[in-house]
Write a protein that holds these residues in place. Sequence first.
Motif, short mmCIF file in Angstrom:
data_model
loop_
_atom_site.label_atom_id
_atom_site.label_comp_id
_atom_site.label_asym_id
_atom_site.label_seq_id
_atom_site.Cartn_x
_atom_site.Cartn_y
_atom_site.Cartn_z
N GLU A 1 13.66 17.07 -18.20
CA GLU A 1 14.87 17.77 -18.06
C GLU A 1 15.97 18.50 -18.58
O GLU A 1 16.88 18.97 -18.31
N ASN A 2 15.31 19.34 -19.81
CA ASN A 2 15.53 20.42 -20.15
C ASN A 2 14.84 22.16 -20.26
O ASN A 2 15.43 22.54 -20.30
N LYS A 3 14.25 22.16 -19.12
CA LYS A 3 13.15 22.64 -18.85
C LYS A 3 14.14 23.78 -18.20
O LYS A 3 13.44 25.35 -19.37
N ALA A 4 14.84 23.82 -17.70
CA ALA A 4 15.83 25.44 -17.75
C ALA A 4 16.63 25.71 -18.56
O ALA A 4 16.63 27.21 -19.31
N ASP A 5 17.12 25.10 -19.34
CA ASP A 5 17.03 25.02 -21.16
C ASP A 5 16.35 25.78 -21.96
O ASP A 5 16.77 26.78 -22.41
N TYR A 6 15.32 25.10 -21.86
CA TYR A 6 14.49 25.43 -22.77
C TYR A 6 13.62 27.40 -22.03
O TYR A 6 13.88 27.62 -23.22
N GLN B 1 15.69 29.29 -20.51
CA GLN B 1 16.96 30.75 -20.62
C GLN B 1 16.92 30.54 -22.68
O GLN B 1 17.24 31.74 -23.10
N ALA B 2 16.31 29.93 -22.98
CA ALA B 2 16.46 30.02 -24.75
C ALA B 2 15.47 30.73 -25.16
O ALA B 2 15.28 31.52 -25.74
N LEU B 3 14.07 30.84 -24.40
CA LEU B 3 13.29 31.12 -25.05
C LEU B 3 13.75 33.33 -24.22
O LEU B 3 13.45 33.98 -25.31
N ILE B 4 14.10 33.49 -23.05
CA ILE B 4 14.65 34.60 -22.82
C ILE B 4 15.94 34.98 -23.47
O ILE B 4 16.08 36.48 -24.14
#
Length: 264
Positions: A208-213, A215-218
Motif C-alpha cells: 500500500e506504500n508503493k508510491a511512497d517507496y 518517491q523515496a528512491l527518487i
Amino acid sequence: MDLKLIEKYKALGIADILDHEKFNNISVVHHSTVLEGSTLTEVETQVLINEGLTPKGKPIIHSLMVTDHFSALKFILKEAGKKRPISVPLIQEINSLAIRNTGSVYNTILGVVDATKGEFRKGNVTAGNTYFPNYDKVKDLTRDLADKISGMMKSNISVVDQLRLSFDAHYSLVSIHPFYDGNGRTSRLLMNYIQHYYKLPLAIVHKENKADYIQALIDTREKQDLSVFRGFMDKEYTHLLKSEIQRFQEIKHPKKGRGFSFLF
C-alpha cells in the motif's frame, strides 16, 4: 529507529512461535511481488506456497513470481544463517532464484543475456525519468558495493548501523540496477539477508506504500541524501514491528468477547 521496539519484539518471543517464521516469510513474499505487479492476495499467496494451488483466473506468471521469490527467500535465510559473506556471485544467485521462471533472454549487440542465470545486463536501462549507470560500469559498481557491505559486516556495528546497512544496501543495489529483471526483488532480498544475518526481524515494503517507496528512491537520488530512504524504511520497519507486537499481544490476551482468531 526505536530500538526498544526490536528489544520488545525479541523479548516477547514472537519469532519462536510455531509457524510464525513461515507466515512472516509469506508476508515478505506477498508484499514484494505485489510491488512488481502480482495480483495474488495474501491468502492466495499462502495457499500457493503451502498447498501448491494456483488461484483461478489470474496470470500464471504472477504465481511463478511468488514461488520464485519464496525459493529465493529460503535461500537467503539459509545462507545468512551460515554467515556467508556478501559477494557478487551471491547477489547474482539471489537474482537468478528470484526470477528463475519469469526472467527473459535478451539478445543484445554485445551478446545474449540470460536473465534467469543472474547475468548482468549488457545495455542501458531507464525507469521513468531515472537513468541508471551505464552497463559497462555495472560489474565494478556491484563488486564495490559487495566489498563495502562485506567489510562493514566484519566489524562490530550497532543495531542501528546494522539496520542502516541493510537499508543502504537495498537502495544502492536497486540504484545500480545491475540486471534486466528482478532488481527490486533482489535488492529487498539483499536487505533481508543482512537483517537475518544479524538476527533482526525482516523488513517489508508494504504494497500500500508503493508510491511512497518509489518517491523515496527518487528523492534520495535527486538529493543525494541517504537519510531520505532510511527515513522511509524506518517508518516501514516501525509499522511492521508495532503491528506484530500488537497482534501477538491480542492473541495472548484477547479482549473480552473477541475470542481467538487467526490471521489466515
